[in-house]
Design a protein around this motif. Sequence first.
Motif, PDB file in Angstrom:
ATOM      1  N   SER A  72       0.838  -1.208   0.000  1.00  0.00           N
ATOM      2  CA  SER A  72       0.000   0.000   0.000  1.00  0.00           C
ATOM      3  C   SER A  72       0.879   1.267   0.000  1.00  0.00           C
ATOM      4  CB  SER A  72      -0.932   0.000   1.212  1.00  0.00           C
ATOM      5  OG  SER A  72      -0.156   0.027   2.412  1.00  0.00           O
ATOM      6  N   ALA A  73       1.972   1.245   0.808  1.00  0.00           N
ATOM      7  CA  ALA A  73       2.866   2.403   0.830  1.00  0.00           C
ATOM      8  C   ALA A  73       3.510   2.625  -0.533  1.00  0.00           C
ATOM      9  CB  ALA A  73       3.938   2.214   1.897  1.00  0.00           C
ATOM     10  N   HIS A  74       3.906   1.533  -1.191  1.00  0.00           N
ATOM     11  CA  HIS A  74       4.532   1.642  -2.507  1.00  0.00           C
ATOM     12  C   HIS A  74       3.547   2.211  -3.520  1.00  0.00           C
ATOM     13  CE1 HIS A  74       5.804   0.024  -6.484  1.00  0.00           C
ATOM     14  NE2 HIS A  74       7.043   0.387  -6.013  1.00  0.00           N
ATOM     15  N   ASP A  75       2.323   1.728  -3.439  1.00  0.00           N
ATOM     16  CA  ASP A  75       1.308   2.243  -4.364  1.00  0.00           C
ATOM     17  C   ASP A  75       1.086   3.749  -4.141  1.00  0.00           C
ATOM     18  OD1 ASP A  75       1.051  -0.277  -5.406  1.00  0.00           O
ATOM     19  OD2 ASP A  75      -0.668  -0.814  -4.133  1.00  0.00           O
ATOM     20  N   LYS A  76       1.059   4.147  -2.854  1.00  0.00           N
ATOM     21  CA  LYS A  76       0.865   5.558  -2.534  1.00  0.00           C
ATOM     22  C   LYS A  76       2.013   6.413  -3.066  1.00  0.00           C
ATOM     23  CE  LYS A  76      -0.103   8.568   1.391  1.00  0.00           C
ATOM     24  NZ  LYS A  76      -0.269   8.616   2.869  1.00  0.00           N
ATOM     25  N   GLU A  77       3.272   5.927  -2.900  1.00  0.00           N
ATOM     26  CA  GLU A  77       4.439   6.673  -3.382  1.00  0.00           C
ATOM     27  C   GLU A  77       4.417   6.795  -4.901  1.00  0.00           C
ATOM     28  OE1 GLU A  77       9.350   6.474  -3.016  1.00  0.00           O
ATOM     29  OE2 GLU A  77       8.082   4.978  -2.035  1.00  0.00           O
ATOM     30  N   VAL A  78       4.036   5.699  -5.542  1.00  0.00           N
ATOM     31  CA  VAL A  78       3.972   5.724  -7.017  1.00  0.00           C
ATOM     32  C   VAL A  78       2.934   6.736  -7.477  1.00  0.00           C
ATOM     33  CG1 VAL A  78       3.339   4.363  -9.038  1.00  0.00           C
ATOM     34  CG2 VAL A  78       4.856   3.392  -7.314  1.00  0.00           C
ATOM     35  N   GLU A  80       1.978   9.406  -5.845  1.00  0.00           N
ATOM     36  CA  GLU A  80       2.491  10.760  -5.595  1.00  0.00           C
ATOM     37  C   GLU A  80       3.466  11.184  -6.680  1.00  0.00           C
ATOM     38  OE1 GLU A  80       2.765  14.372  -3.640  1.00  0.00           O
ATOM     39  OE2 GLU A  80       1.393  12.688  -3.312  1.00  0.00           O
ATOM     40  N   ARG A  81       4.344  10.254  -7.081  1.00  0.00           N
ATOM     41  CA  ARG A  81       5.309  10.572  -8.139  1.00  0.00           C
ATOM     42  C   ARG A  81       4.598  10.864  -9.449  1.00  0.00           C
ATOM     43  NH1 ARG A  81      10.268   6.209  -7.289  1.00  0.00           N
ATOM     44  NH2 ARG A  81      11.042   7.083  -5.302  1.00  0.00           N
ATOM     45  N   ASN A  82       3.598  10.080  -9.732  1.00  0.00           N
ATOM     46  CA  ASN A  82       2.850  10.298 -10.975  1.00  0.00           C
ATOM     47  C   ASN A  82       2.180  11.684 -10.964  1.00  0.00           C
ATOM     48  OD1 ASN A  82       3.585   7.806 -11.997  1.00  0.00           O
ATOM     49  ND2 ASN A  82       1.810   6.764 -11.073  1.00  0.00           N
ATOM     50  N   ARG A  83       1.680  12.083  -9.753  1.00  0.00           N
ATOM     51  CA  ARG A  83       1.026  13.392  -9.645  1.00  0.00           C
ATOM     52  C   ARG A  83       2.026  14.521  -9.889  1.00  0.00           C
ATOM     53  NH1 ARG A  83       0.459  17.166  -6.031  1.00  0.00           N
ATOM     54  NH2 ARG A  83       1.672  16.030  -4.487  1.00  0.00           N
ATOM     55  N   LYS A  84       3.209  14.389  -9.260  1.00  0.00           N
ATOM     56  CA  LYS A  84       4.232  15.421  -9.446  1.00  0.00           C
ATOM     57  C   LYS A  84       4.678  15.511 -10.905  1.00  0.00           C
ATOM     58  CE  LYS A  84       6.106  15.387  -4.764  1.00  0.00           C
ATOM     59  NZ  LYS A  84       7.300  15.135  -3.924  1.00  0.00           N
TER      60      LYS A  84
END
Length: 521
Positions: A72-78, A80-84
Amino acid sequence: MDPIISFVIVAVVALLVGIIAGKFIFAKSTKEKIQEAELKAQTIIKEAELRAENIRKEKELQAKEKIVSLKSAHDKEVNERNRKLAETENRIRQREQLLIQKELTLEKQVKDNDVIKENLNKQIEIVNKKRTELEKHQEEHIRRLEKIASLTAEEAKSQLIETLKNEAITQAIGIQQEIIDEAKQKANKEARKIIIQTIQRTAAEQAIENSITVFNLESDEVKGQIIGREGRNIRALEAATGVDLIVDDTPEAILLSCFDPLRREIARLSLQRLVTDGRIHPARIEEVVEKTRKQIEEQVMEIGERTVIDLGIHGLHKELVRMVGRMRYRSSYGQNLLMHSRETANLCATMAAELGLNPKLAKRAGLLHDIGKVPDEESELSHALLGAKLAEKYGESPAVVNAIAAHHDEVEMKYIIAPIVQACDAISGARPGARREIMQQYLQRIKDLENLAVSYPGVEKAYAIQAGRELRVIVESDKVTDQDSDRLSFEIAQRIQSEMTFPGQIKVTVIREKRAVNVAR
Protein backbone atom coordinates in the motif's frame (compact mmCIF):
# COMPACT_ATOMS: atom_id res chain seq x y z
CA MET A 1 40.22 -68.91 65.68
CA ASP A 2 40.58 -65.75 67.51
CA PRO A 3 37.08 -64.32 68.15
CA ILE A 4 38.20 -60.88 67.09
CA ILE A 5 39.37 -62.09 63.70
CA SER A 6 36.14 -64.09 63.33
CA PHE A 7 34.16 -60.95 64.10
CA VAL A 8 36.16 -59.00 61.54
CA ILE A 9 35.59 -61.63 58.86
CA VAL A 10 31.88 -61.77 59.60
CA ALA A 11 31.76 -57.99 59.48
CA VAL A 12 33.56 -57.87 56.11
CA VAL A 13 31.26 -60.56 54.66
CA ALA A 14 28.21 -58.72 55.92
CA LEU A 15 29.55 -55.49 54.36
CA LEU A 16 30.07 -57.21 51.03
CA VAL A 17 26.59 -58.72 51.10
CA GLY A 18 25.17 -55.27 51.86
CA ILE A 19 27.07 -53.67 48.98
CA ILE A 20 25.86 -56.30 46.50
CA ALA A 21 22.27 -55.97 47.68
CA GLY A 22 22.51 -52.16 47.41
CA LYS A 23 23.76 -52.35 43.84
CA PHE A 24 20.86 -54.58 42.83
CA ILE A 25 18.32 -52.26 44.35
CA PHE A 26 20.01 -49.11 42.78
CA ALA A 27 20.06 -50.74 39.33
CA LYS A 28 16.30 -51.46 39.56
CA SER A 29 15.50 -47.86 40.63
CA THR A 30 17.70 -46.35 37.87
CA LYS A 31 15.81 -48.23 35.17
CA GLU A 32 12.52 -46.94 36.41
CA LYS A 33 13.86 -43.38 36.45
CA ILE A 34 15.10 -43.70 32.86
CA GLN A 35 11.65 -44.76 31.73
CA GLU A 36 10.05 -41.83 33.47
CA ALA A 37 12.57 -39.44 31.89
CA GLU A 38 11.81 -40.82 28.42
CA LEU A 39 8.10 -40.27 28.98
CA LYS A 40 8.72 -36.69 30.09
CA ALA A 41 11.03 -36.06 27.13
CA GLN A 42 8.35 -37.26 24.69
CA THR A 43 5.82 -35.03 26.38
CA ILE A 44 8.19 -31.98 26.16
CA ILE A 45 8.95 -32.71 22.50
CA LYS A 46 5.23 -32.80 21.65
CA GLU A 47 4.66 -29.55 23.49
CA ALA A 48 7.63 -27.93 21.72
CA GLU A 49 6.31 -29.06 18.35
CA LEU A 50 2.91 -27.58 19.09
CA ARG A 51 4.44 -24.32 20.25
CA ALA A 52 6.72 -24.13 17.19
CA GLU A 53 3.71 -24.68 14.93
CA ASN A 54 1.85 -21.86 16.64
CA ILE A 55 4.83 -19.53 16.33
CA ARG A 56 5.22 -20.36 12.63
CA LYS A 57 1.58 -19.60 11.96
CA GLU A 58 1.87 -16.27 13.83
CA LYS A 59 4.99 -15.24 11.86
CA GLU A 60 3.30 -16.13 8.60
CA LEU A 61 0.38 -13.89 9.52
CA GLN A 62 2.73 -11.04 10.50
CA ALA A 63 4.67 -11.41 7.24
CA LYS A 64 1.47 -11.27 5.21
CA GLU A 65 0.33 -8.14 7.05
CA LYS A 66 3.72 -6.42 6.48
CA ILE A 67 3.65 -7.30 2.78
CA VAL A 68 0.20 -5.76 2.51
CA SER A 69 1.31 -2.54 4.27
CA LEU A 70 4.46 -2.25 2.14
CA LYS A 71 2.45 -2.74 -1.00
CA SER A 72 0.00 0.00 0.00
CA ALA A 73 2.87 2.40 0.83
CA HIS A 74 4.53 1.64 -2.51
CA ASP A 75 1.31 2.24 -4.36
CA LYS A 76 0.86 5.56 -2.53
CA GLU A 77 4.44 6.67 -3.38
CA VAL A 78 3.97 5.72 -7.02
CA ASN A 79 0.75 7.71 -7.16
CA GLU A 80 2.49 10.76 -5.59
CA ARG A 81 5.31 10.57 -8.14
CA ASN A 82 2.85 10.30 -10.98
CA ARG A 83 1.03 13.39 -9.64
CA LYS A 84 4.23 15.42 -9.45
CA LEU A 85 5.23 14.36 -12.94
CA ALA A 86 1.86 15.48 -14.21
CA GLU A 87 2.23 18.89 -12.50
CA THR A 88 5.74 19.32 -13.94
CA GLU A 89 4.47 18.51 -17.41
CA ASN A 90 1.72 21.13 -16.98
CA ARG A 91 4.22 23.79 -15.92
CA ILE A 92 6.49 22.99 -18.85
CA ARG A 93 3.55 23.30 -21.25
CA GLN A 94 2.65 26.70 -19.72
CA ARG A 95 6.25 27.94 -20.06
CA GLU A 96 6.34 26.82 -23.65
CA GLN A 97 3.18 28.79 -24.31
CA LEU A 98 4.65 31.91 -22.58
CA LEU A 99 7.86 31.62 -24.60
CA ILE A 100 5.88 31.35 -27.78
CA GLN A 101 3.89 34.46 -26.86
CA LYS A 102 7.07 36.41 -25.98
CA GLU A 103 8.69 35.39 -29.24
CA LEU A 104 5.69 36.68 -31.14
CA THR A 105 5.77 39.94 -29.14
CA LEU A 106 9.51 40.42 -29.83
CA GLU A 107 9.01 39.87 -33.51
CA LYS A 108 6.29 42.51 -33.48
CA GLN A 109 8.51 44.95 -31.53
CA VAL A 110 11.38 44.45 -33.99
CA LYS A 111 9.07 45.31 -36.82
CA ASP A 112 7.84 48.40 -34.93
CA ASN A 113 11.47 49.45 -34.15
CA ASP A 114 12.34 49.30 -37.77
CA VAL A 115 9.46 51.64 -38.52
CA ILE A 116 10.49 53.99 -35.68
CA LYS A 117 14.10 53.96 -36.87
CA GLU A 118 13.01 54.98 -40.34
CA ASN A 119 10.97 57.82 -38.85
CA LEU A 120 13.91 58.98 -36.71
CA ASN A 121 16.23 59.01 -39.68
CA LYS A 122 13.78 61.18 -41.53
CA GLN A 123 13.49 63.54 -38.55
CA ILE A 124 17.30 63.72 -38.22
CA GLU A 125 17.58 64.71 -41.84
CA ILE A 126 14.98 67.45 -41.28
CA VAL A 127 16.84 68.70 -38.15
CA ASN A 128 20.15 68.80 -40.03
CA LYS A 129 18.60 70.86 -42.78
CA LYS A 130 17.11 73.26 -40.25
CA ARG A 131 20.45 73.51 -38.42
CA THR A 132 22.23 74.40 -41.63
CA GLU A 133 19.65 77.08 -42.35
CA LEU A 134 19.94 78.39 -38.74
CA GLU A 135 23.72 78.64 -39.01
CA LYS A 136 23.37 80.62 -42.21
CA HIS A 137 20.89 82.98 -40.58
CA GLN A 138 23.17 83.33 -37.52
CA GLU A 139 26.17 84.21 -39.67
CA GLU A 140 24.11 86.76 -41.55
CA HIS A 141 22.86 88.19 -38.23
CA ILE A 142 26.42 88.45 -36.88
CA ARG A 143 27.55 90.27 -40.03
CA ARG A 144 24.70 92.73 -39.65
CA LEU A 145 25.57 93.31 -35.94
CA GLU A 146 29.26 93.82 -36.79
CA LYS A 147 28.26 96.32 -39.47
CA ILE A 148 25.98 98.19 -37.03
CA ALA A 149 28.45 98.14 -34.05
CA SER A 150 31.57 98.66 -36.15
CA LEU A 151 33.13 95.78 -34.12
CA THR A 152 34.09 92.28 -35.02
CA ALA A 153 32.67 89.38 -33.02
CA GLU A 154 36.06 88.71 -31.40
CA GLU A 155 36.41 92.36 -30.33
CA ALA A 156 32.91 92.40 -28.85
CA LYS A 157 33.60 89.11 -27.13
CA SER A 158 36.87 90.39 -25.62
CA GLN A 159 35.16 93.58 -24.39
CA LEU A 160 32.37 91.56 -22.82
CA ILE A 161 34.86 89.19 -21.18
CA GLU A 162 36.87 92.12 -19.81
CA THR A 163 33.74 93.74 -18.37
CA LEU A 164 32.59 90.48 -16.81
CA LYS A 165 36.11 89.87 -15.50
CA ASN A 166 36.22 93.25 -13.74
CA GLU A 167 32.78 92.68 -12.24
CA ALA A 168 33.79 89.18 -11.15
CA ILE A 169 36.98 90.49 -9.51
CA THR A 170 35.03 93.15 -7.62
CA GLN A 171 32.42 90.63 -6.50
CA ALA A 172 35.14 88.10 -5.62
CA ILE A 173 36.94 90.65 -3.44
CA GLY A 174 33.71 91.44 -1.66
CA ILE A 175 32.87 87.76 -1.18
CA GLN A 176 36.44 87.02 -0.10
CA GLN A 177 36.29 89.83 2.44
CA GLU A 178 32.96 88.54 3.76
CA ILE A 179 34.32 85.00 4.03
CA ILE A 180 37.48 86.22 5.75
CA ASP A 181 35.48 88.38 8.15
CA GLU A 182 33.11 85.55 8.96
CA ALA A 183 35.98 83.08 9.43
CA LYS A 184 37.85 85.60 11.60
CA GLN A 185 34.76 86.16 13.73
CA LYS A 186 34.27 82.45 14.30
CA ALA A 187 37.98 81.74 14.74
CA ASN A 188 38.52 84.77 16.96
CA LYS A 189 35.53 83.82 19.08
CA GLU A 190 36.75 80.27 19.63
CA ALA A 191 40.40 81.29 20.01
CA ARG A 192 39.46 84.10 22.40
CA LYS A 193 37.50 81.61 24.49
CA ILE A 194 40.44 79.19 24.75
CA ILE A 195 43.00 81.96 25.36
CA ILE A 196 40.87 83.64 28.03
CA GLN A 197 40.35 80.32 29.80
CA THR A 198 44.09 79.65 29.57
CA ILE A 199 45.08 83.08 30.92
CA GLN A 200 42.49 82.96 33.70
CA ARG A 201 43.72 79.56 34.83
CA THR A 202 47.37 80.66 34.87
CA ALA A 203 48.60 83.11 37.48
CA ALA A 204 51.99 84.72 36.94
CA GLU A 205 54.18 87.17 38.77
CA GLN A 206 55.68 89.98 36.73
CA ALA A 207 58.70 92.02 37.85
CA ILE A 208 60.46 94.63 35.79
CA GLU A 209 64.22 94.28 36.15
CA ASN A 210 66.76 97.01 35.60
CA SER A 211 70.38 96.94 34.59
CA ILE A 212 71.42 98.57 37.88
CA THR A 213 71.61 97.06 41.37
CA VAL A 214 71.86 99.22 44.48
CA PHE A 215 74.21 97.90 47.18
CA ASN A 216 73.41 99.45 50.55
CA LEU A 217 76.18 100.23 53.07
CA GLU A 218 76.07 100.72 56.79
CA SER A 219 78.13 103.91 56.51
CA ASP A 220 80.00 105.94 53.93
CA GLU A 221 83.33 105.00 55.55
CA VAL A 222 83.20 101.62 53.82
CA LYS A 223 83.33 103.34 50.44
CA GLY A 224 86.99 104.20 50.97
CA GLN A 225 87.86 100.58 51.74
CA ILE A 226 86.01 99.43 48.65
CA ILE A 227 87.83 101.96 46.47
CA GLY A 228 91.21 101.13 48.02
CA ARG A 229 94.51 102.90 47.62
CA GLU A 230 94.56 104.67 44.27
CA GLY A 231 91.42 102.71 43.33
CA ARG A 232 93.12 99.32 43.16
CA ASN A 233 90.34 97.48 45.04
CA ILE A 234 87.52 98.78 42.88
CA ARG A 235 89.53 98.10 39.71
CA ALA A 236 90.22 94.51 40.86
CA LEU A 237 86.55 93.98 41.65
CA GLU A 238 85.44 95.37 38.28
CA ALA A 239 88.01 93.24 36.46
CA ALA A 240 87.05 90.07 38.33
CA THR A 241 83.26 90.48 37.95
CA GLY A 242 82.85 92.51 34.74
CA VAL A 243 80.55 94.94 36.57
CA ASP A 244 80.92 98.71 36.77
CA LEU A 245 80.91 100.05 40.35
CA ILE A 246 79.61 103.60 40.62
CA VAL A 247 80.64 105.31 43.84
CA ASP A 248 79.13 108.78 43.98
CA ASP A 249 77.62 111.11 46.55
CA THR A 250 74.62 108.87 47.12
CA PRO A 251 74.58 108.28 50.87
CA GLU A 252 75.26 104.75 52.06
CA ALA A 253 74.87 103.21 48.61
CA ILE A 254 76.97 101.93 45.71
CA LEU A 255 75.54 101.29 42.25
CA LEU A 256 76.41 98.07 40.41
CA SER A 257 75.84 98.56 36.69
CA CYS A 258 75.85 95.71 34.15
CA PHE A 259 73.49 94.38 31.49
CA ASP A 260 74.11 90.82 32.73
CA PRO A 261 72.08 90.10 35.91
CA LEU A 262 74.26 87.06 36.64
CA ARG A 263 77.40 89.19 36.82
CA ARG A 264 75.62 91.79 38.95
CA GLU A 265 74.51 89.06 41.37
CA ILE A 266 78.08 87.69 41.61
CA ALA A 267 79.41 91.21 42.24
CA ARG A 268 76.71 91.94 44.84
CA LEU A 269 77.33 88.74 46.82
CA SER A 270 81.11 89.14 46.59
CA LEU A 271 80.94 92.74 47.78
CA GLN A 272 78.65 91.73 50.62
CA ARG A 273 81.12 89.05 51.78
CA LEU A 274 84.08 91.40 51.50
CA VAL A 275 82.33 94.13 53.50
CA THR A 276 81.25 91.64 56.14
CA ASP A 277 84.75 90.15 56.39
CA GLY A 278 86.48 93.53 56.35
CA ARG A 279 89.54 92.26 54.48
CA ILE A 280 89.39 94.04 51.14
CA HIS A 281 92.42 93.77 48.87
CA PRO A 282 92.95 92.49 45.29
CA ALA A 283 94.01 88.96 46.22
CA ARG A 284 91.09 88.56 48.61
CA ILE A 285 88.72 90.01 46.04
CA GLU A 286 89.74 87.46 43.40
CA GLU A 287 89.36 84.61 45.92
CA VAL A 288 85.91 85.73 47.08
CA VAL A 289 84.67 86.34 43.51
CA GLU A 290 85.78 82.84 42.48
CA LYS A 291 84.01 81.23 45.45
CA THR A 292 80.90 83.29 44.78
CA ARG A 293 80.92 82.29 41.10
CA LYS A 294 81.03 78.60 42.04
CA GLN A 295 78.25 79.13 44.54
CA ILE A 296 76.14 80.89 41.90
CA GLU A 297 76.71 77.96 39.51
CA GLU A 298 75.42 75.60 42.18
CA GLN A 299 72.46 77.88 42.78
CA VAL A 300 71.79 77.98 39.03
CA MET A 301 71.67 74.17 38.92
CA GLU A 302 69.46 74.10 42.01
CA ILE A 303 67.09 76.70 40.53
CA GLY A 304 66.86 74.70 37.30
CA GLU A 305 66.13 71.45 39.15
CA ARG A 306 63.53 73.14 41.36
CA THR A 307 61.85 74.67 38.31
CA VAL A 308 61.75 71.34 36.48
CA ILE A 309 60.33 69.59 39.55
CA ASP A 310 57.71 72.30 40.10
CA LEU A 311 56.53 72.00 36.51
CA GLY A 312 56.52 68.18 36.60
CA ILE A 313 58.93 67.78 33.66
CA HIS A 314 60.98 64.57 33.68
CA GLY A 315 63.99 63.27 31.76
CA LEU A 316 65.51 66.67 30.98
CA HIS A 317 69.23 66.68 30.24
CA LYS A 318 71.44 68.23 32.93
CA GLU A 319 72.78 70.87 30.56
CA LEU A 320 69.23 71.95 29.72
CA VAL A 321 68.40 72.02 33.45
CA ARG A 322 71.42 74.29 33.99
CA MET A 323 70.29 76.58 31.16
CA VAL A 324 66.84 76.78 32.73
CA GLY A 325 68.51 77.89 35.96
CA ARG A 326 70.56 80.50 34.09
CA MET A 327 67.30 82.06 32.88
CA ARG A 328 66.76 83.32 36.43
CA TYR A 329 69.53 85.86 35.80
CA ARG A 330 68.44 86.95 32.33
CA SER A 331 65.75 89.41 31.26
CA SER A 332 64.03 90.30 28.00
CA TYR A 333 62.58 93.80 27.65
CA GLY A 334 62.76 94.03 31.43
CA GLN A 335 60.86 90.74 31.89
CA ASN A 336 62.60 88.00 33.86
CA LEU A 337 63.33 85.19 31.42
CA LEU A 338 62.72 82.33 33.86
CA MET A 339 59.37 83.75 34.99
CA HIS A 340 58.44 84.26 31.34
CA SER A 341 59.41 80.67 30.46
CA ARG A 342 57.53 79.23 33.44
CA GLU A 343 54.44 81.22 32.56
CA THR A 344 54.69 80.19 28.90
CA ALA A 345 55.02 76.53 29.95
CA ASN A 346 51.90 76.74 32.14
CA LEU A 347 49.97 78.53 29.41
CA CYS A 348 51.02 75.90 26.84
CA ALA A 349 49.96 73.04 29.09
CA THR A 350 46.57 74.64 29.78
CA MET A 351 45.92 75.47 26.14
CA ALA A 352 46.99 71.98 24.99
CA ALA A 353 44.65 70.43 27.55
CA GLU A 354 41.80 72.65 26.32
CA LEU A 355 42.49 71.47 22.74
CA GLY A 356 42.79 67.79 23.70
CA LEU A 357 46.53 67.56 23.00
CA ASN A 358 49.50 66.35 25.08
CA PRO A 359 49.91 68.94 27.90
CA LYS A 360 53.25 67.52 29.12
CA LEU A 361 54.88 67.87 25.71
CA ALA A 362 53.51 71.40 25.30
CA LYS A 363 54.74 72.38 28.79
CA ARG A 364 58.22 71.02 27.95
CA ALA A 365 58.38 73.04 24.72
CA GLY A 366 57.08 76.17 26.48
CA LEU A 367 59.78 75.98 29.16
CA LEU A 368 62.63 75.47 26.65
CA HIS A 369 61.50 77.89 23.93
CA ASP A 370 63.97 80.65 25.00
CA ILE A 371 67.03 78.57 26.01
CA GLY A 372 68.82 80.10 23.02
CA LYS A 373 69.05 83.35 25.02
CA VAL A 374 71.35 81.78 27.67
CA PRO A 375 74.07 79.94 25.69
CA ASP A 376 77.49 79.23 27.09
CA GLU A 377 79.10 80.62 23.96
CA GLU A 378 78.02 83.44 21.70
CA SER A 379 76.59 82.42 18.32
CA GLU A 380 75.54 84.18 15.13
CA LEU A 381 72.27 82.24 15.05
CA SER A 382 69.04 83.72 16.35
CA HIS A 383 67.97 82.58 19.81
CA ALA A 384 65.15 80.44 18.32
CA LEU A 385 67.41 78.50 15.95
CA LEU A 386 70.19 78.25 18.54
CA GLY A 387 67.70 76.95 21.14
CA ALA A 388 66.42 74.34 18.68
CA LYS A 389 70.00 73.26 17.97
CA LEU A 390 70.74 72.88 21.68
CA ALA A 391 67.49 70.99 22.30
CA GLU A 392 68.26 68.60 19.45
CA LYS A 393 71.81 68.14 20.74
CA TYR A 394 70.56 67.10 24.18
CA GLY A 395 67.99 64.58 22.94
CA GLU A 396 64.69 66.45 22.85
CA SER A 397 61.87 65.18 20.64
CA PRO A 398 61.42 66.57 17.09
CA ALA A 399 58.13 68.24 18.12
CA VAL A 400 59.87 70.22 20.89
CA VAL A 401 62.78 71.13 18.59
CA ASN A 402 60.42 72.37 15.88
CA ALA A 403 58.33 74.36 18.38
CA ILE A 404 61.46 76.13 19.68
CA ALA A 405 62.77 76.91 16.18
CA ALA A 406 59.41 78.08 14.81
CA HIS A 407 58.13 80.29 17.63
CA HIS A 408 59.32 83.37 15.73
CA ASP A 409 58.34 82.03 12.26
CA GLU A 410 61.95 81.43 11.23
CA VAL A 411 61.19 77.85 10.14
CA GLU A 412 58.04 76.06 9.07
CA MET A 413 55.76 74.73 11.80
CA LYS A 414 55.50 70.93 11.44
CA TYR A 415 53.81 69.98 14.71
CA ILE A 416 50.60 71.17 16.32
CA ILE A 417 52.31 72.34 19.52
CA ALA A 418 54.42 74.89 17.57
CA PRO A 419 51.60 77.45 17.13
CA ILE A 420 50.57 76.85 20.75
CA VAL A 421 54.07 77.79 21.98
CA GLN A 422 54.10 80.83 19.70
CA ALA A 423 50.70 82.02 20.94
CA CYS A 424 51.55 81.47 24.61
CA ASP A 425 54.90 83.26 24.19
CA ALA A 426 53.02 86.25 22.79
CA ILE A 427 50.43 86.09 25.59
CA SER A 428 53.12 86.10 28.27
CA GLY A 429 55.00 88.99 26.69
CA ALA A 430 51.86 91.02 25.99
CA ARG A 431 50.56 91.08 29.56
CA PRO A 432 50.22 94.64 30.87
CA GLY A 433 53.45 95.58 32.63
CA ALA A 434 55.26 92.44 31.52
CA ARG A 435 57.75 94.14 29.22
CA ARG A 436 59.19 97.53 28.45
CA GLU A 437 59.32 98.69 24.87
CA ILE A 438 61.90 101.21 23.92
CA MET A 439 60.29 104.49 22.87
CA GLN A 440 62.36 104.73 19.72
CA GLN A 441 61.25 101.27 18.56
CA TYR A 442 57.63 102.12 19.30
CA LEU A 443 57.81 105.38 17.32
CA GLN A 444 59.55 103.65 14.44
CA ARG A 445 56.83 100.99 14.30
CA ILE A 446 54.12 103.68 14.21
CA LYS A 447 55.98 105.54 11.47
CA ASP A 448 56.44 102.39 9.36
CA LEU A 449 52.75 101.68 9.71
CA GLU A 450 51.75 105.08 8.36
CA ASN A 451 54.35 104.98 5.57
CA LEU A 452 53.07 101.62 4.41
CA ALA A 453 49.57 103.03 3.93
CA VAL A 454 50.75 106.23 2.25
CA SER A 455 52.71 104.22 -0.34
CA TYR A 456 49.46 103.21 -2.10
CA PRO A 457 48.23 105.50 -4.94
CA GLY A 458 45.23 107.62 -4.07
CA VAL A 459 46.02 107.72 -0.33
CA GLU A 460 46.06 111.29 0.94
CA LYS A 461 46.84 110.80 4.64
CA ALA A 462 47.29 107.96 7.11
CA TYR A 463 47.11 108.10 10.90
CA ALA A 464 48.04 105.36 13.38
CA ILE A 465 45.87 105.83 16.48
CA GLN A 466 45.15 103.97 19.70
CA ALA A 467 48.85 103.17 20.26
CA GLY A 468 49.12 101.59 16.84
CA ARG A 469 46.07 99.34 17.24
CA GLU A 470 44.13 101.12 14.47
CA LEU A 471 45.21 102.63 11.15
CA ARG A 472 42.93 105.21 9.53
CA VAL A 473 43.60 105.84 5.85
CA ILE A 474 42.08 108.91 4.12
CA VAL A 475 41.87 108.55 0.33
CA GLU A 476 41.11 111.03 -2.45
CA SER A 477 37.54 110.57 -3.62
CA ASP A 478 38.40 111.51 -7.21
CA LYS A 479 41.01 108.76 -7.54
CA VAL A 480 39.60 105.96 -5.38
CA THR A 481 36.08 104.57 -5.79
CA ASP A 482 33.99 102.81 -3.15
CA GLN A 483 34.92 99.41 -4.58
CA ASP A 484 38.58 100.42 -4.62
CA SER A 485 38.27 101.37 -0.92
CA ASP A 486 37.23 97.82 -0.01
CA ARG A 487 40.12 96.37 -2.01
CA LEU A 488 42.60 98.90 -0.55
CA SER A 489 41.60 98.12 3.04
CA PHE A 490 41.99 94.40 2.40
CA GLU A 491 45.39 94.78 0.68
CA ILE A 492 46.81 97.06 3.41
CA ALA A 493 45.70 94.63 6.14
CA GLN A 494 47.25 91.68 4.30
CA ARG A 495 50.52 93.56 3.74
CA ILE A 496 50.75 94.62 7.41
CA GLN A 497 50.14 91.03 8.44
CA SER A 498 52.87 89.67 6.14
CA GLU A 499 55.54 92.38 6.44
CA MET A 500 55.32 93.82 9.97
CA THR A 501 55.68 92.42 13.47
CA PHE A 502 53.16 93.78 15.94
CA PRO A 503 51.43 92.70 19.15
CA GLY A 504 47.70 91.96 19.11
CA GLN A 505 45.81 93.13 16.01
CA ILE A 506 45.58 96.27 13.86
CA LYS A 507 42.28 97.54 12.46
CA VAL A 508 42.54 99.20 9.01
CA THR A 509 39.84 101.78 8.23
CA VAL A 510 39.73 103.45 4.79
CA ILE A 511 37.78 106.75 4.74
CA ARG A 512 36.51 108.18 1.46
CA GLU A 513 34.31 111.25 1.37
CA LYS A 514 33.10 113.62 -1.31
CA ARG A 515 32.72 117.30 -0.36
CA ALA A 516 30.91 119.87 -2.46
CA VAL A 517 31.69 123.45 -1.29
CA ASN A 518 30.12 126.60 -2.70
CA VAL A 519 30.04 130.17 -1.41
CA ALA A 520 26.90 132.28 -1.46
CA ARG A 521 27.64 135.97 -2.01
